[in-house]
Design an enzyme around this catalytic site. Structure first.
Site, PDB file in Angstrom:
ATOM      1  N   ASN A   7       0.892  -1.089  -0.134  1.00 25.36           N
ATOM      2  CA  ASN A   7      -0.059  -0.013  -0.013  1.00 25.36           C
ATOM      3  C   ASN A   7       0.931   1.217   0.026  1.00 25.36           C
ATOM      4  O   ASN A   7       1.436   1.502   0.868  1.00 25.36           O
ATOM      5  CB  ASN A   7      -0.860   0.019   1.215  1.00 25.36           C
ATOM      6  CG  ASN A   7      -1.840   1.330   1.365  1.00 25.36           C
ATOM      7  OD1 ASN A   7      -1.691   2.038   0.423  1.00 25.36           O
ATOM      8  ND2 ASN A   7      -2.676   1.284   2.336  1.00 25.36           N
ATOM      9  N   ARG A  85      -2.881  -2.185  -3.015  1.00 26.31           N
ATOM     10  CA  ARG A  85      -4.070  -1.332  -2.913  1.00 26.31           C
ATOM     11  C   ARG A  85      -3.879  -0.220  -4.042  1.00 26.31           C
ATOM     12  O   ARG A  85      -2.870   0.480  -3.960  1.00 26.31           O
ATOM     13  CB  ARG A  85      -4.044  -0.903  -1.349  1.00 26.31           C
ATOM     14  CG  ARG A  85      -5.268   0.177  -1.152  1.00 26.31           C
ATOM     15  CD  ARG A  85      -4.981   0.821   0.038  1.00 26.31           C
ATOM     16  NE  ARG A  85      -6.099   1.581   0.133  1.00 26.31           N
ATOM     17  CZ  ARG A  85      -6.232   2.848   1.001  1.00 26.31           C
ATOM     18  NH1 ARG A  85      -5.143   3.413   1.612  1.00 26.31           N
ATOM     19  NH2 ARG A  85      -7.172   3.556   1.080  1.00 26.31           N
ATOM     20  N   HIS A 174     -13.002   3.058   0.433  1.00 26.49           N
ATOM     21  CA  HIS A 174     -13.027   1.836   1.836  1.00 26.49           C
ATOM     22  C   HIS A 174     -13.551   0.781   1.184  1.00 26.49           C
ATOM     23  O   HIS A 174     -14.003   0.020   2.203  1.00 26.49           O
ATOM     24  CB  HIS A 174     -13.485   2.505   3.089  1.00 26.49           C
ATOM     25  CG  HIS A 174     -12.892   3.547   3.637  1.00 26.49           C
ATOM     26  ND1 HIS A 174     -13.750   4.686   4.393  1.00 26.49           N
ATOM     27  CD2 HIS A 174     -11.603   3.738   3.967  1.00 26.49           C
ATOM     28  CE1 HIS A 174     -12.766   5.505   4.922  1.00 26.49           C
ATOM     29  NE2 HIS A 174     -11.385   4.925   4.601  1.00 26.49           N
ATOM     30  N   GLY A 204     -12.463   5.522  10.910  1.00 28.86           N
ATOM     31  CA  GLY A 204     -11.062   5.232  11.301  1.00 28.86           C
ATOM     32  C   GLY A 204     -10.525   6.962  11.206  1.00 28.86           C
ATOM     33  O   GLY A 204     -11.492   7.731  11.443  1.00 28.86           O
ATOM     34  N   ARG A 235     -11.490  15.805   8.042  1.00 27.12           N
ATOM     35  CA  ARG A 235     -12.195  16.093   6.899  1.00 27.12           C
ATOM     36  C   ARG A 235     -13.715  16.551   7.491  1.00 27.12           C
ATOM     37  O   ARG A 235     -14.048  15.736   8.256  1.00 27.12           O
ATOM     38  CB  ARG A 235     -12.514  14.962   5.896  1.00 27.12           C
ATOM     39  CG  ARG A 235     -11.220  14.817   5.157  1.00 27.12           C
ATOM     40  CD  ARG A 235     -11.371  13.666   4.135  1.00 27.12           C
ATOM     41  NE  ARG A 235     -10.023  12.867   4.001  1.00 27.12           N
ATOM     42  CZ  ARG A 235     -10.056  11.664   4.074  1.00 27.12           C
ATOM     43  NH1 ARG A 235     -11.276  10.750   3.926  1.00 27.12           N
ATOM     44  NH2 ARG A 235      -8.994  10.901   4.003  1.00 27.12           N
ATOM     45  N   GLU A 379      -8.164  -5.075   5.887  1.00 25.95           N
ATOM     46  CA  GLU A 379      -7.858  -5.088   4.486  1.00 25.95           C
ATOM     47  C   GLU A 379      -6.717  -5.530   3.828  1.00 25.95           C
ATOM     48  O   GLU A 379      -6.940  -6.034   2.534  1.00 25.95           O
ATOM     49  CB  GLU A 379      -7.828  -3.346   4.169  1.00 25.95           C
ATOM     50  CG  GLU A 379      -9.370  -2.582   4.590  1.00 25.95           C
ATOM     51  CD  GLU A 379      -9.188  -0.985   4.696  1.00 25.95           C
ATOM     52  OE1 GLU A 379      -9.056  -0.487   3.569  1.00 25.95           O
ATOM     53  OE2 GLU A 379      -8.445  -0.628   5.682  1.00 25.95           O
TER      54      GLU A 379
HETATM   55  P1  ADP Z   1      -6.917   4.891   9.809  1.00 23.77           P
HETATM   56  O1  ADP Z   1      -8.036   5.354   8.921  1.00 23.77           O
HETATM   57  O2  ADP Z   1      -5.507   5.682   9.719  1.00 23.77           O
HETATM   58  O3  ADP Z   1      -6.288   3.457   9.210  1.00 23.77           O
HETATM   59  P2  ADP Z   1      -7.429   3.830  12.213  1.00 23.77           P
HETATM   60  O4  ADP Z   1      -8.570   2.870  11.598  1.00 23.77           O
HETATM   61  O5  ADP Z   1      -6.209   3.137  13.088  1.00 23.77           O
HETATM   62  O6  ADP Z   1      -6.908   4.917  11.089  1.00 23.77           O
HETATM   63  O7  ADP Z   1      -8.400   4.822  13.293  1.00 23.77           O
HETATM   64  C1  ADP Z   1      -7.788   5.792  14.052  1.00 23.77           C
HETATM   65  C2  ADP Z   1      -8.833   6.541  15.105  1.00 23.77           C
HETATM   66  O8  ADP Z   1      -9.064   5.501  15.765  1.00 23.77           O
HETATM   67  C3  ADP Z   1      -8.228   7.449  15.600  1.00 23.77           C
HETATM   68  O9  ADP Z   1      -9.063   8.559  15.763  1.00 23.77           O
HETATM   69  C4  ADP Z   1      -7.868   7.187  17.075  1.00 23.77           C
HETATM   70  O10 ADP Z   1      -8.270   8.038  18.213  1.00 23.77           O
HETATM   71  C5  ADP Z   1      -9.209   5.991  17.224  1.00 23.77           C
HETATM   72  N1  ADP Z   1      -9.171   5.125  18.185  1.00 23.77           N
HETATM   73  C6  ADP Z   1      -8.186   4.084  18.502  1.00 23.77           C
HETATM   74  N2  ADP Z   1      -8.453   3.391  19.617  1.00 23.77           N
HETATM   75  C7  ADP Z   1      -9.388   4.095  20.318  1.00 23.77           C
HETATM   76  C8  ADP Z   1     -10.040   3.897  21.556  1.00 23.77           C
HETATM   77  N3  ADP Z   1      -9.560   3.068  22.538  1.00 23.77           N
HETATM   78  N4  ADP Z   1     -11.041   4.892  21.852  1.00 23.77           N
HETATM   79  C9  ADP Z   1     -11.269   5.796  20.963  1.00 23.77           C
HETATM   80  N5  ADP Z   1     -10.758   5.912  19.817  1.00 23.77           N
HETATM   81  C10 ADP Z   1      -9.710   5.187  19.293  1.00 23.77           C
END
Ligand code: ADP
Length: 394
Positions: A7, A85, A174, A204, A235, A379
């Site tokens: 990716n 990806r 996604h 995410g 965003r 993914e």
């Molecule tokens: P990406 O889209 O970059 O792959 P992720 O799927 O890892 O990102 O999601 C990141 C988000 O998940 C961030 O906003 C992070 O704060 C949130 N997050 C991760 N663990 C927790 C948690 N325990 N409680 C609340 N939010 C969380």
């Protein structure tokens, strides 16, 4: 049978070697901060993390370092293919494809739709072809799953000529994650493959939600670009497009600058003024920071409104699936969102929700139809599975 999943972003290259038959991830890692002094290769193998500095490395050098690492770990011998990806496949790809010169040309034609993502995706493909000559390479597109959306779901109410002339329509993103978690939800719920109505919420840093009817995407919240839809980390999601002209005029700045702010300085970050990170926002909201509390409220409210809208094309709701970093981990976001949607017949089970639904087939509501549930996304595994399928087809 192993697949190398790649990716490539503008300044990073994520990789993993996965056996799609067993779902085992042998190694995963990221080459990051590419083209800078701080560039590095970080990986996890057998539960142990390791790192190597690659000062000044670009994609070429980084991917060569990845291949050397895989050779050192003895992981190149069983490789059967490389799965890439690819973010924007426009209307040209409705499924994963073996990479050929024609496929590369079509991905290039989609660059105007994905100017930030498709060029680095193509760099990854070119380098992997050089490093693994003769090995099958497969493109797995974020947009492909949504190509089954009907015209009424993908058309914007704008001058219709823009569709033909500039490709102005909703594509959705996604797709690999939505497809994966919708499939897993069937395994977890026992819903029949040919008769189910599921809404998936991938939450995410970027967030999007999809209506899945009998395995096919019939509507989704992201559009021409990943800016549309629900509120995200940085965003805005959907806003009145007249904001752009209004703020550009008021600040006397180019409209592009305002568009950049909608992409990079809005969402949780913009409303809270503190962070794009949901975990931090929840902490600050808990300590009484008013704008973090507003950001959290707004996130769940906008999300619930979108999820309710996505039930329209389904006509009913069997399951609501939460996934992504926020969807899998935030007890609060799930609870509030489900509570907003009580009118659909969803009743939160606080105890199940607090343990992420683990041990309860991921279910976080009382009752089974409809139900809300947590399904961890993967993914990379989906890309490895698609690649293996195409390898096996020959
Ligand atoms: P990406 O889209 O970059 O792959 P992720 O799927 O890892 O990102 O999601 C990141 C988000 O998940 C961030 O906003 C992070 O704060 C949130 N997050 C991760 N663990 C927790 C948690 N325990 N409680 C609340 N939010 C969380």
């Amino acid at each position: 049978m192993n697949v190398l999943v790649l990716n490539c972003g503008s300044s990073s290259a994520k990789f993993a070697v996965i056996d799609p038959r067993t779902s085992k991830e042998h190694v995963s890692g990221i080459a990051q901060r590419l083209h800078s002094d701080g560039a590095s290769l970080d990986w996890k193998f057998n539960g142990t993390k390791a790192s190597k500095a690659l000062p000044g490395a670009g994609h070429d050098e980084a991917l060569r370092a990845v291949v050397t690492l895989l050779q050192d770990l003895g992981l190149t011998d069983d490789l059967v293919g490389v799965g890439h990806r690819v973010v924007h496949g426009g209307s040209k790809f409705s499924g994963s494809m073996a990479i050929t010169p024609e496929v590369v040309a079509k991905i290039e034609e989609c660059i105007p739709l994905g100017p930030l993502h498709n060029p680095p995706n193509l760099i990854g493909i070119r380098i992997a072809q050089e490093l693994f000559p003769g090995m099958l390479q497969v493109g797995v597109f974020d947009t492909a799953f949504h190509q089954t959306m009907p015209e009424v779901a993908y058309t914007y109410p704008v001058p219709h000529e823009w569709l033909e002339a500039y490709g102005v329509r909703r594509y959705g993103f996604h797709g690999t994650s939505h497809r994966f978690v919708a499939r897993q939800a069937l395994v977890q719920t026992g819903l029949p493959a040919d008769h189910h109505a599921i809404v998936t919420a991938h939450l995410g840093n970027g967030c999007s939600c999809t209506s899945v009817l009998n395995g096919r995407s019939v509507d989704t919240t992201m559009g021409l670009t990943p800016l549309e839809g629900v509120m995200m980390g940085t965003r805005s999601g959907s806003v009145d497009p007249a904001i752009i002209g209004h703020v550009a005029g008021s600040l006397r700045v180019p409209e592009q600058q305002v568009l950049d702010a909608l992409n990079k300085k809005s969402g949780l970050l913009g409303v809270s003024g503190l962070s794009n990170d949901m975990r931090f926002i929840e902490e600050q909201a808990g300590k009484g920071h008013a704008r973090s509390a507003l950001a959290l409220d707004l996130f769940c409210y906008v999300l619930a409104k979108s999820l309710a809208g996505l039930v329209v094309p389904l006509g009913r709701l069997d399951a609501l699936v939460f996934t992504g970093g926020i969807g899998e981990n935030s007890v609060t976001v799930r609870a509030r969102t489900v509570q907003h949607l009580a009118f659909l017949g969803l009743e939160l089970d606080p105890a199940a929700n607090a343990v992420h639904g683990r041990g309860q087939h991921g279910r976080i509501t009382v009752g089974t139809r409809p139900q809300a549930m947590v399904v961890p996304t993967n993914e990379e595994l989906m890309i490895a599975m698609d690649t293996a399928e195409i390898v096996q087809r020959g």
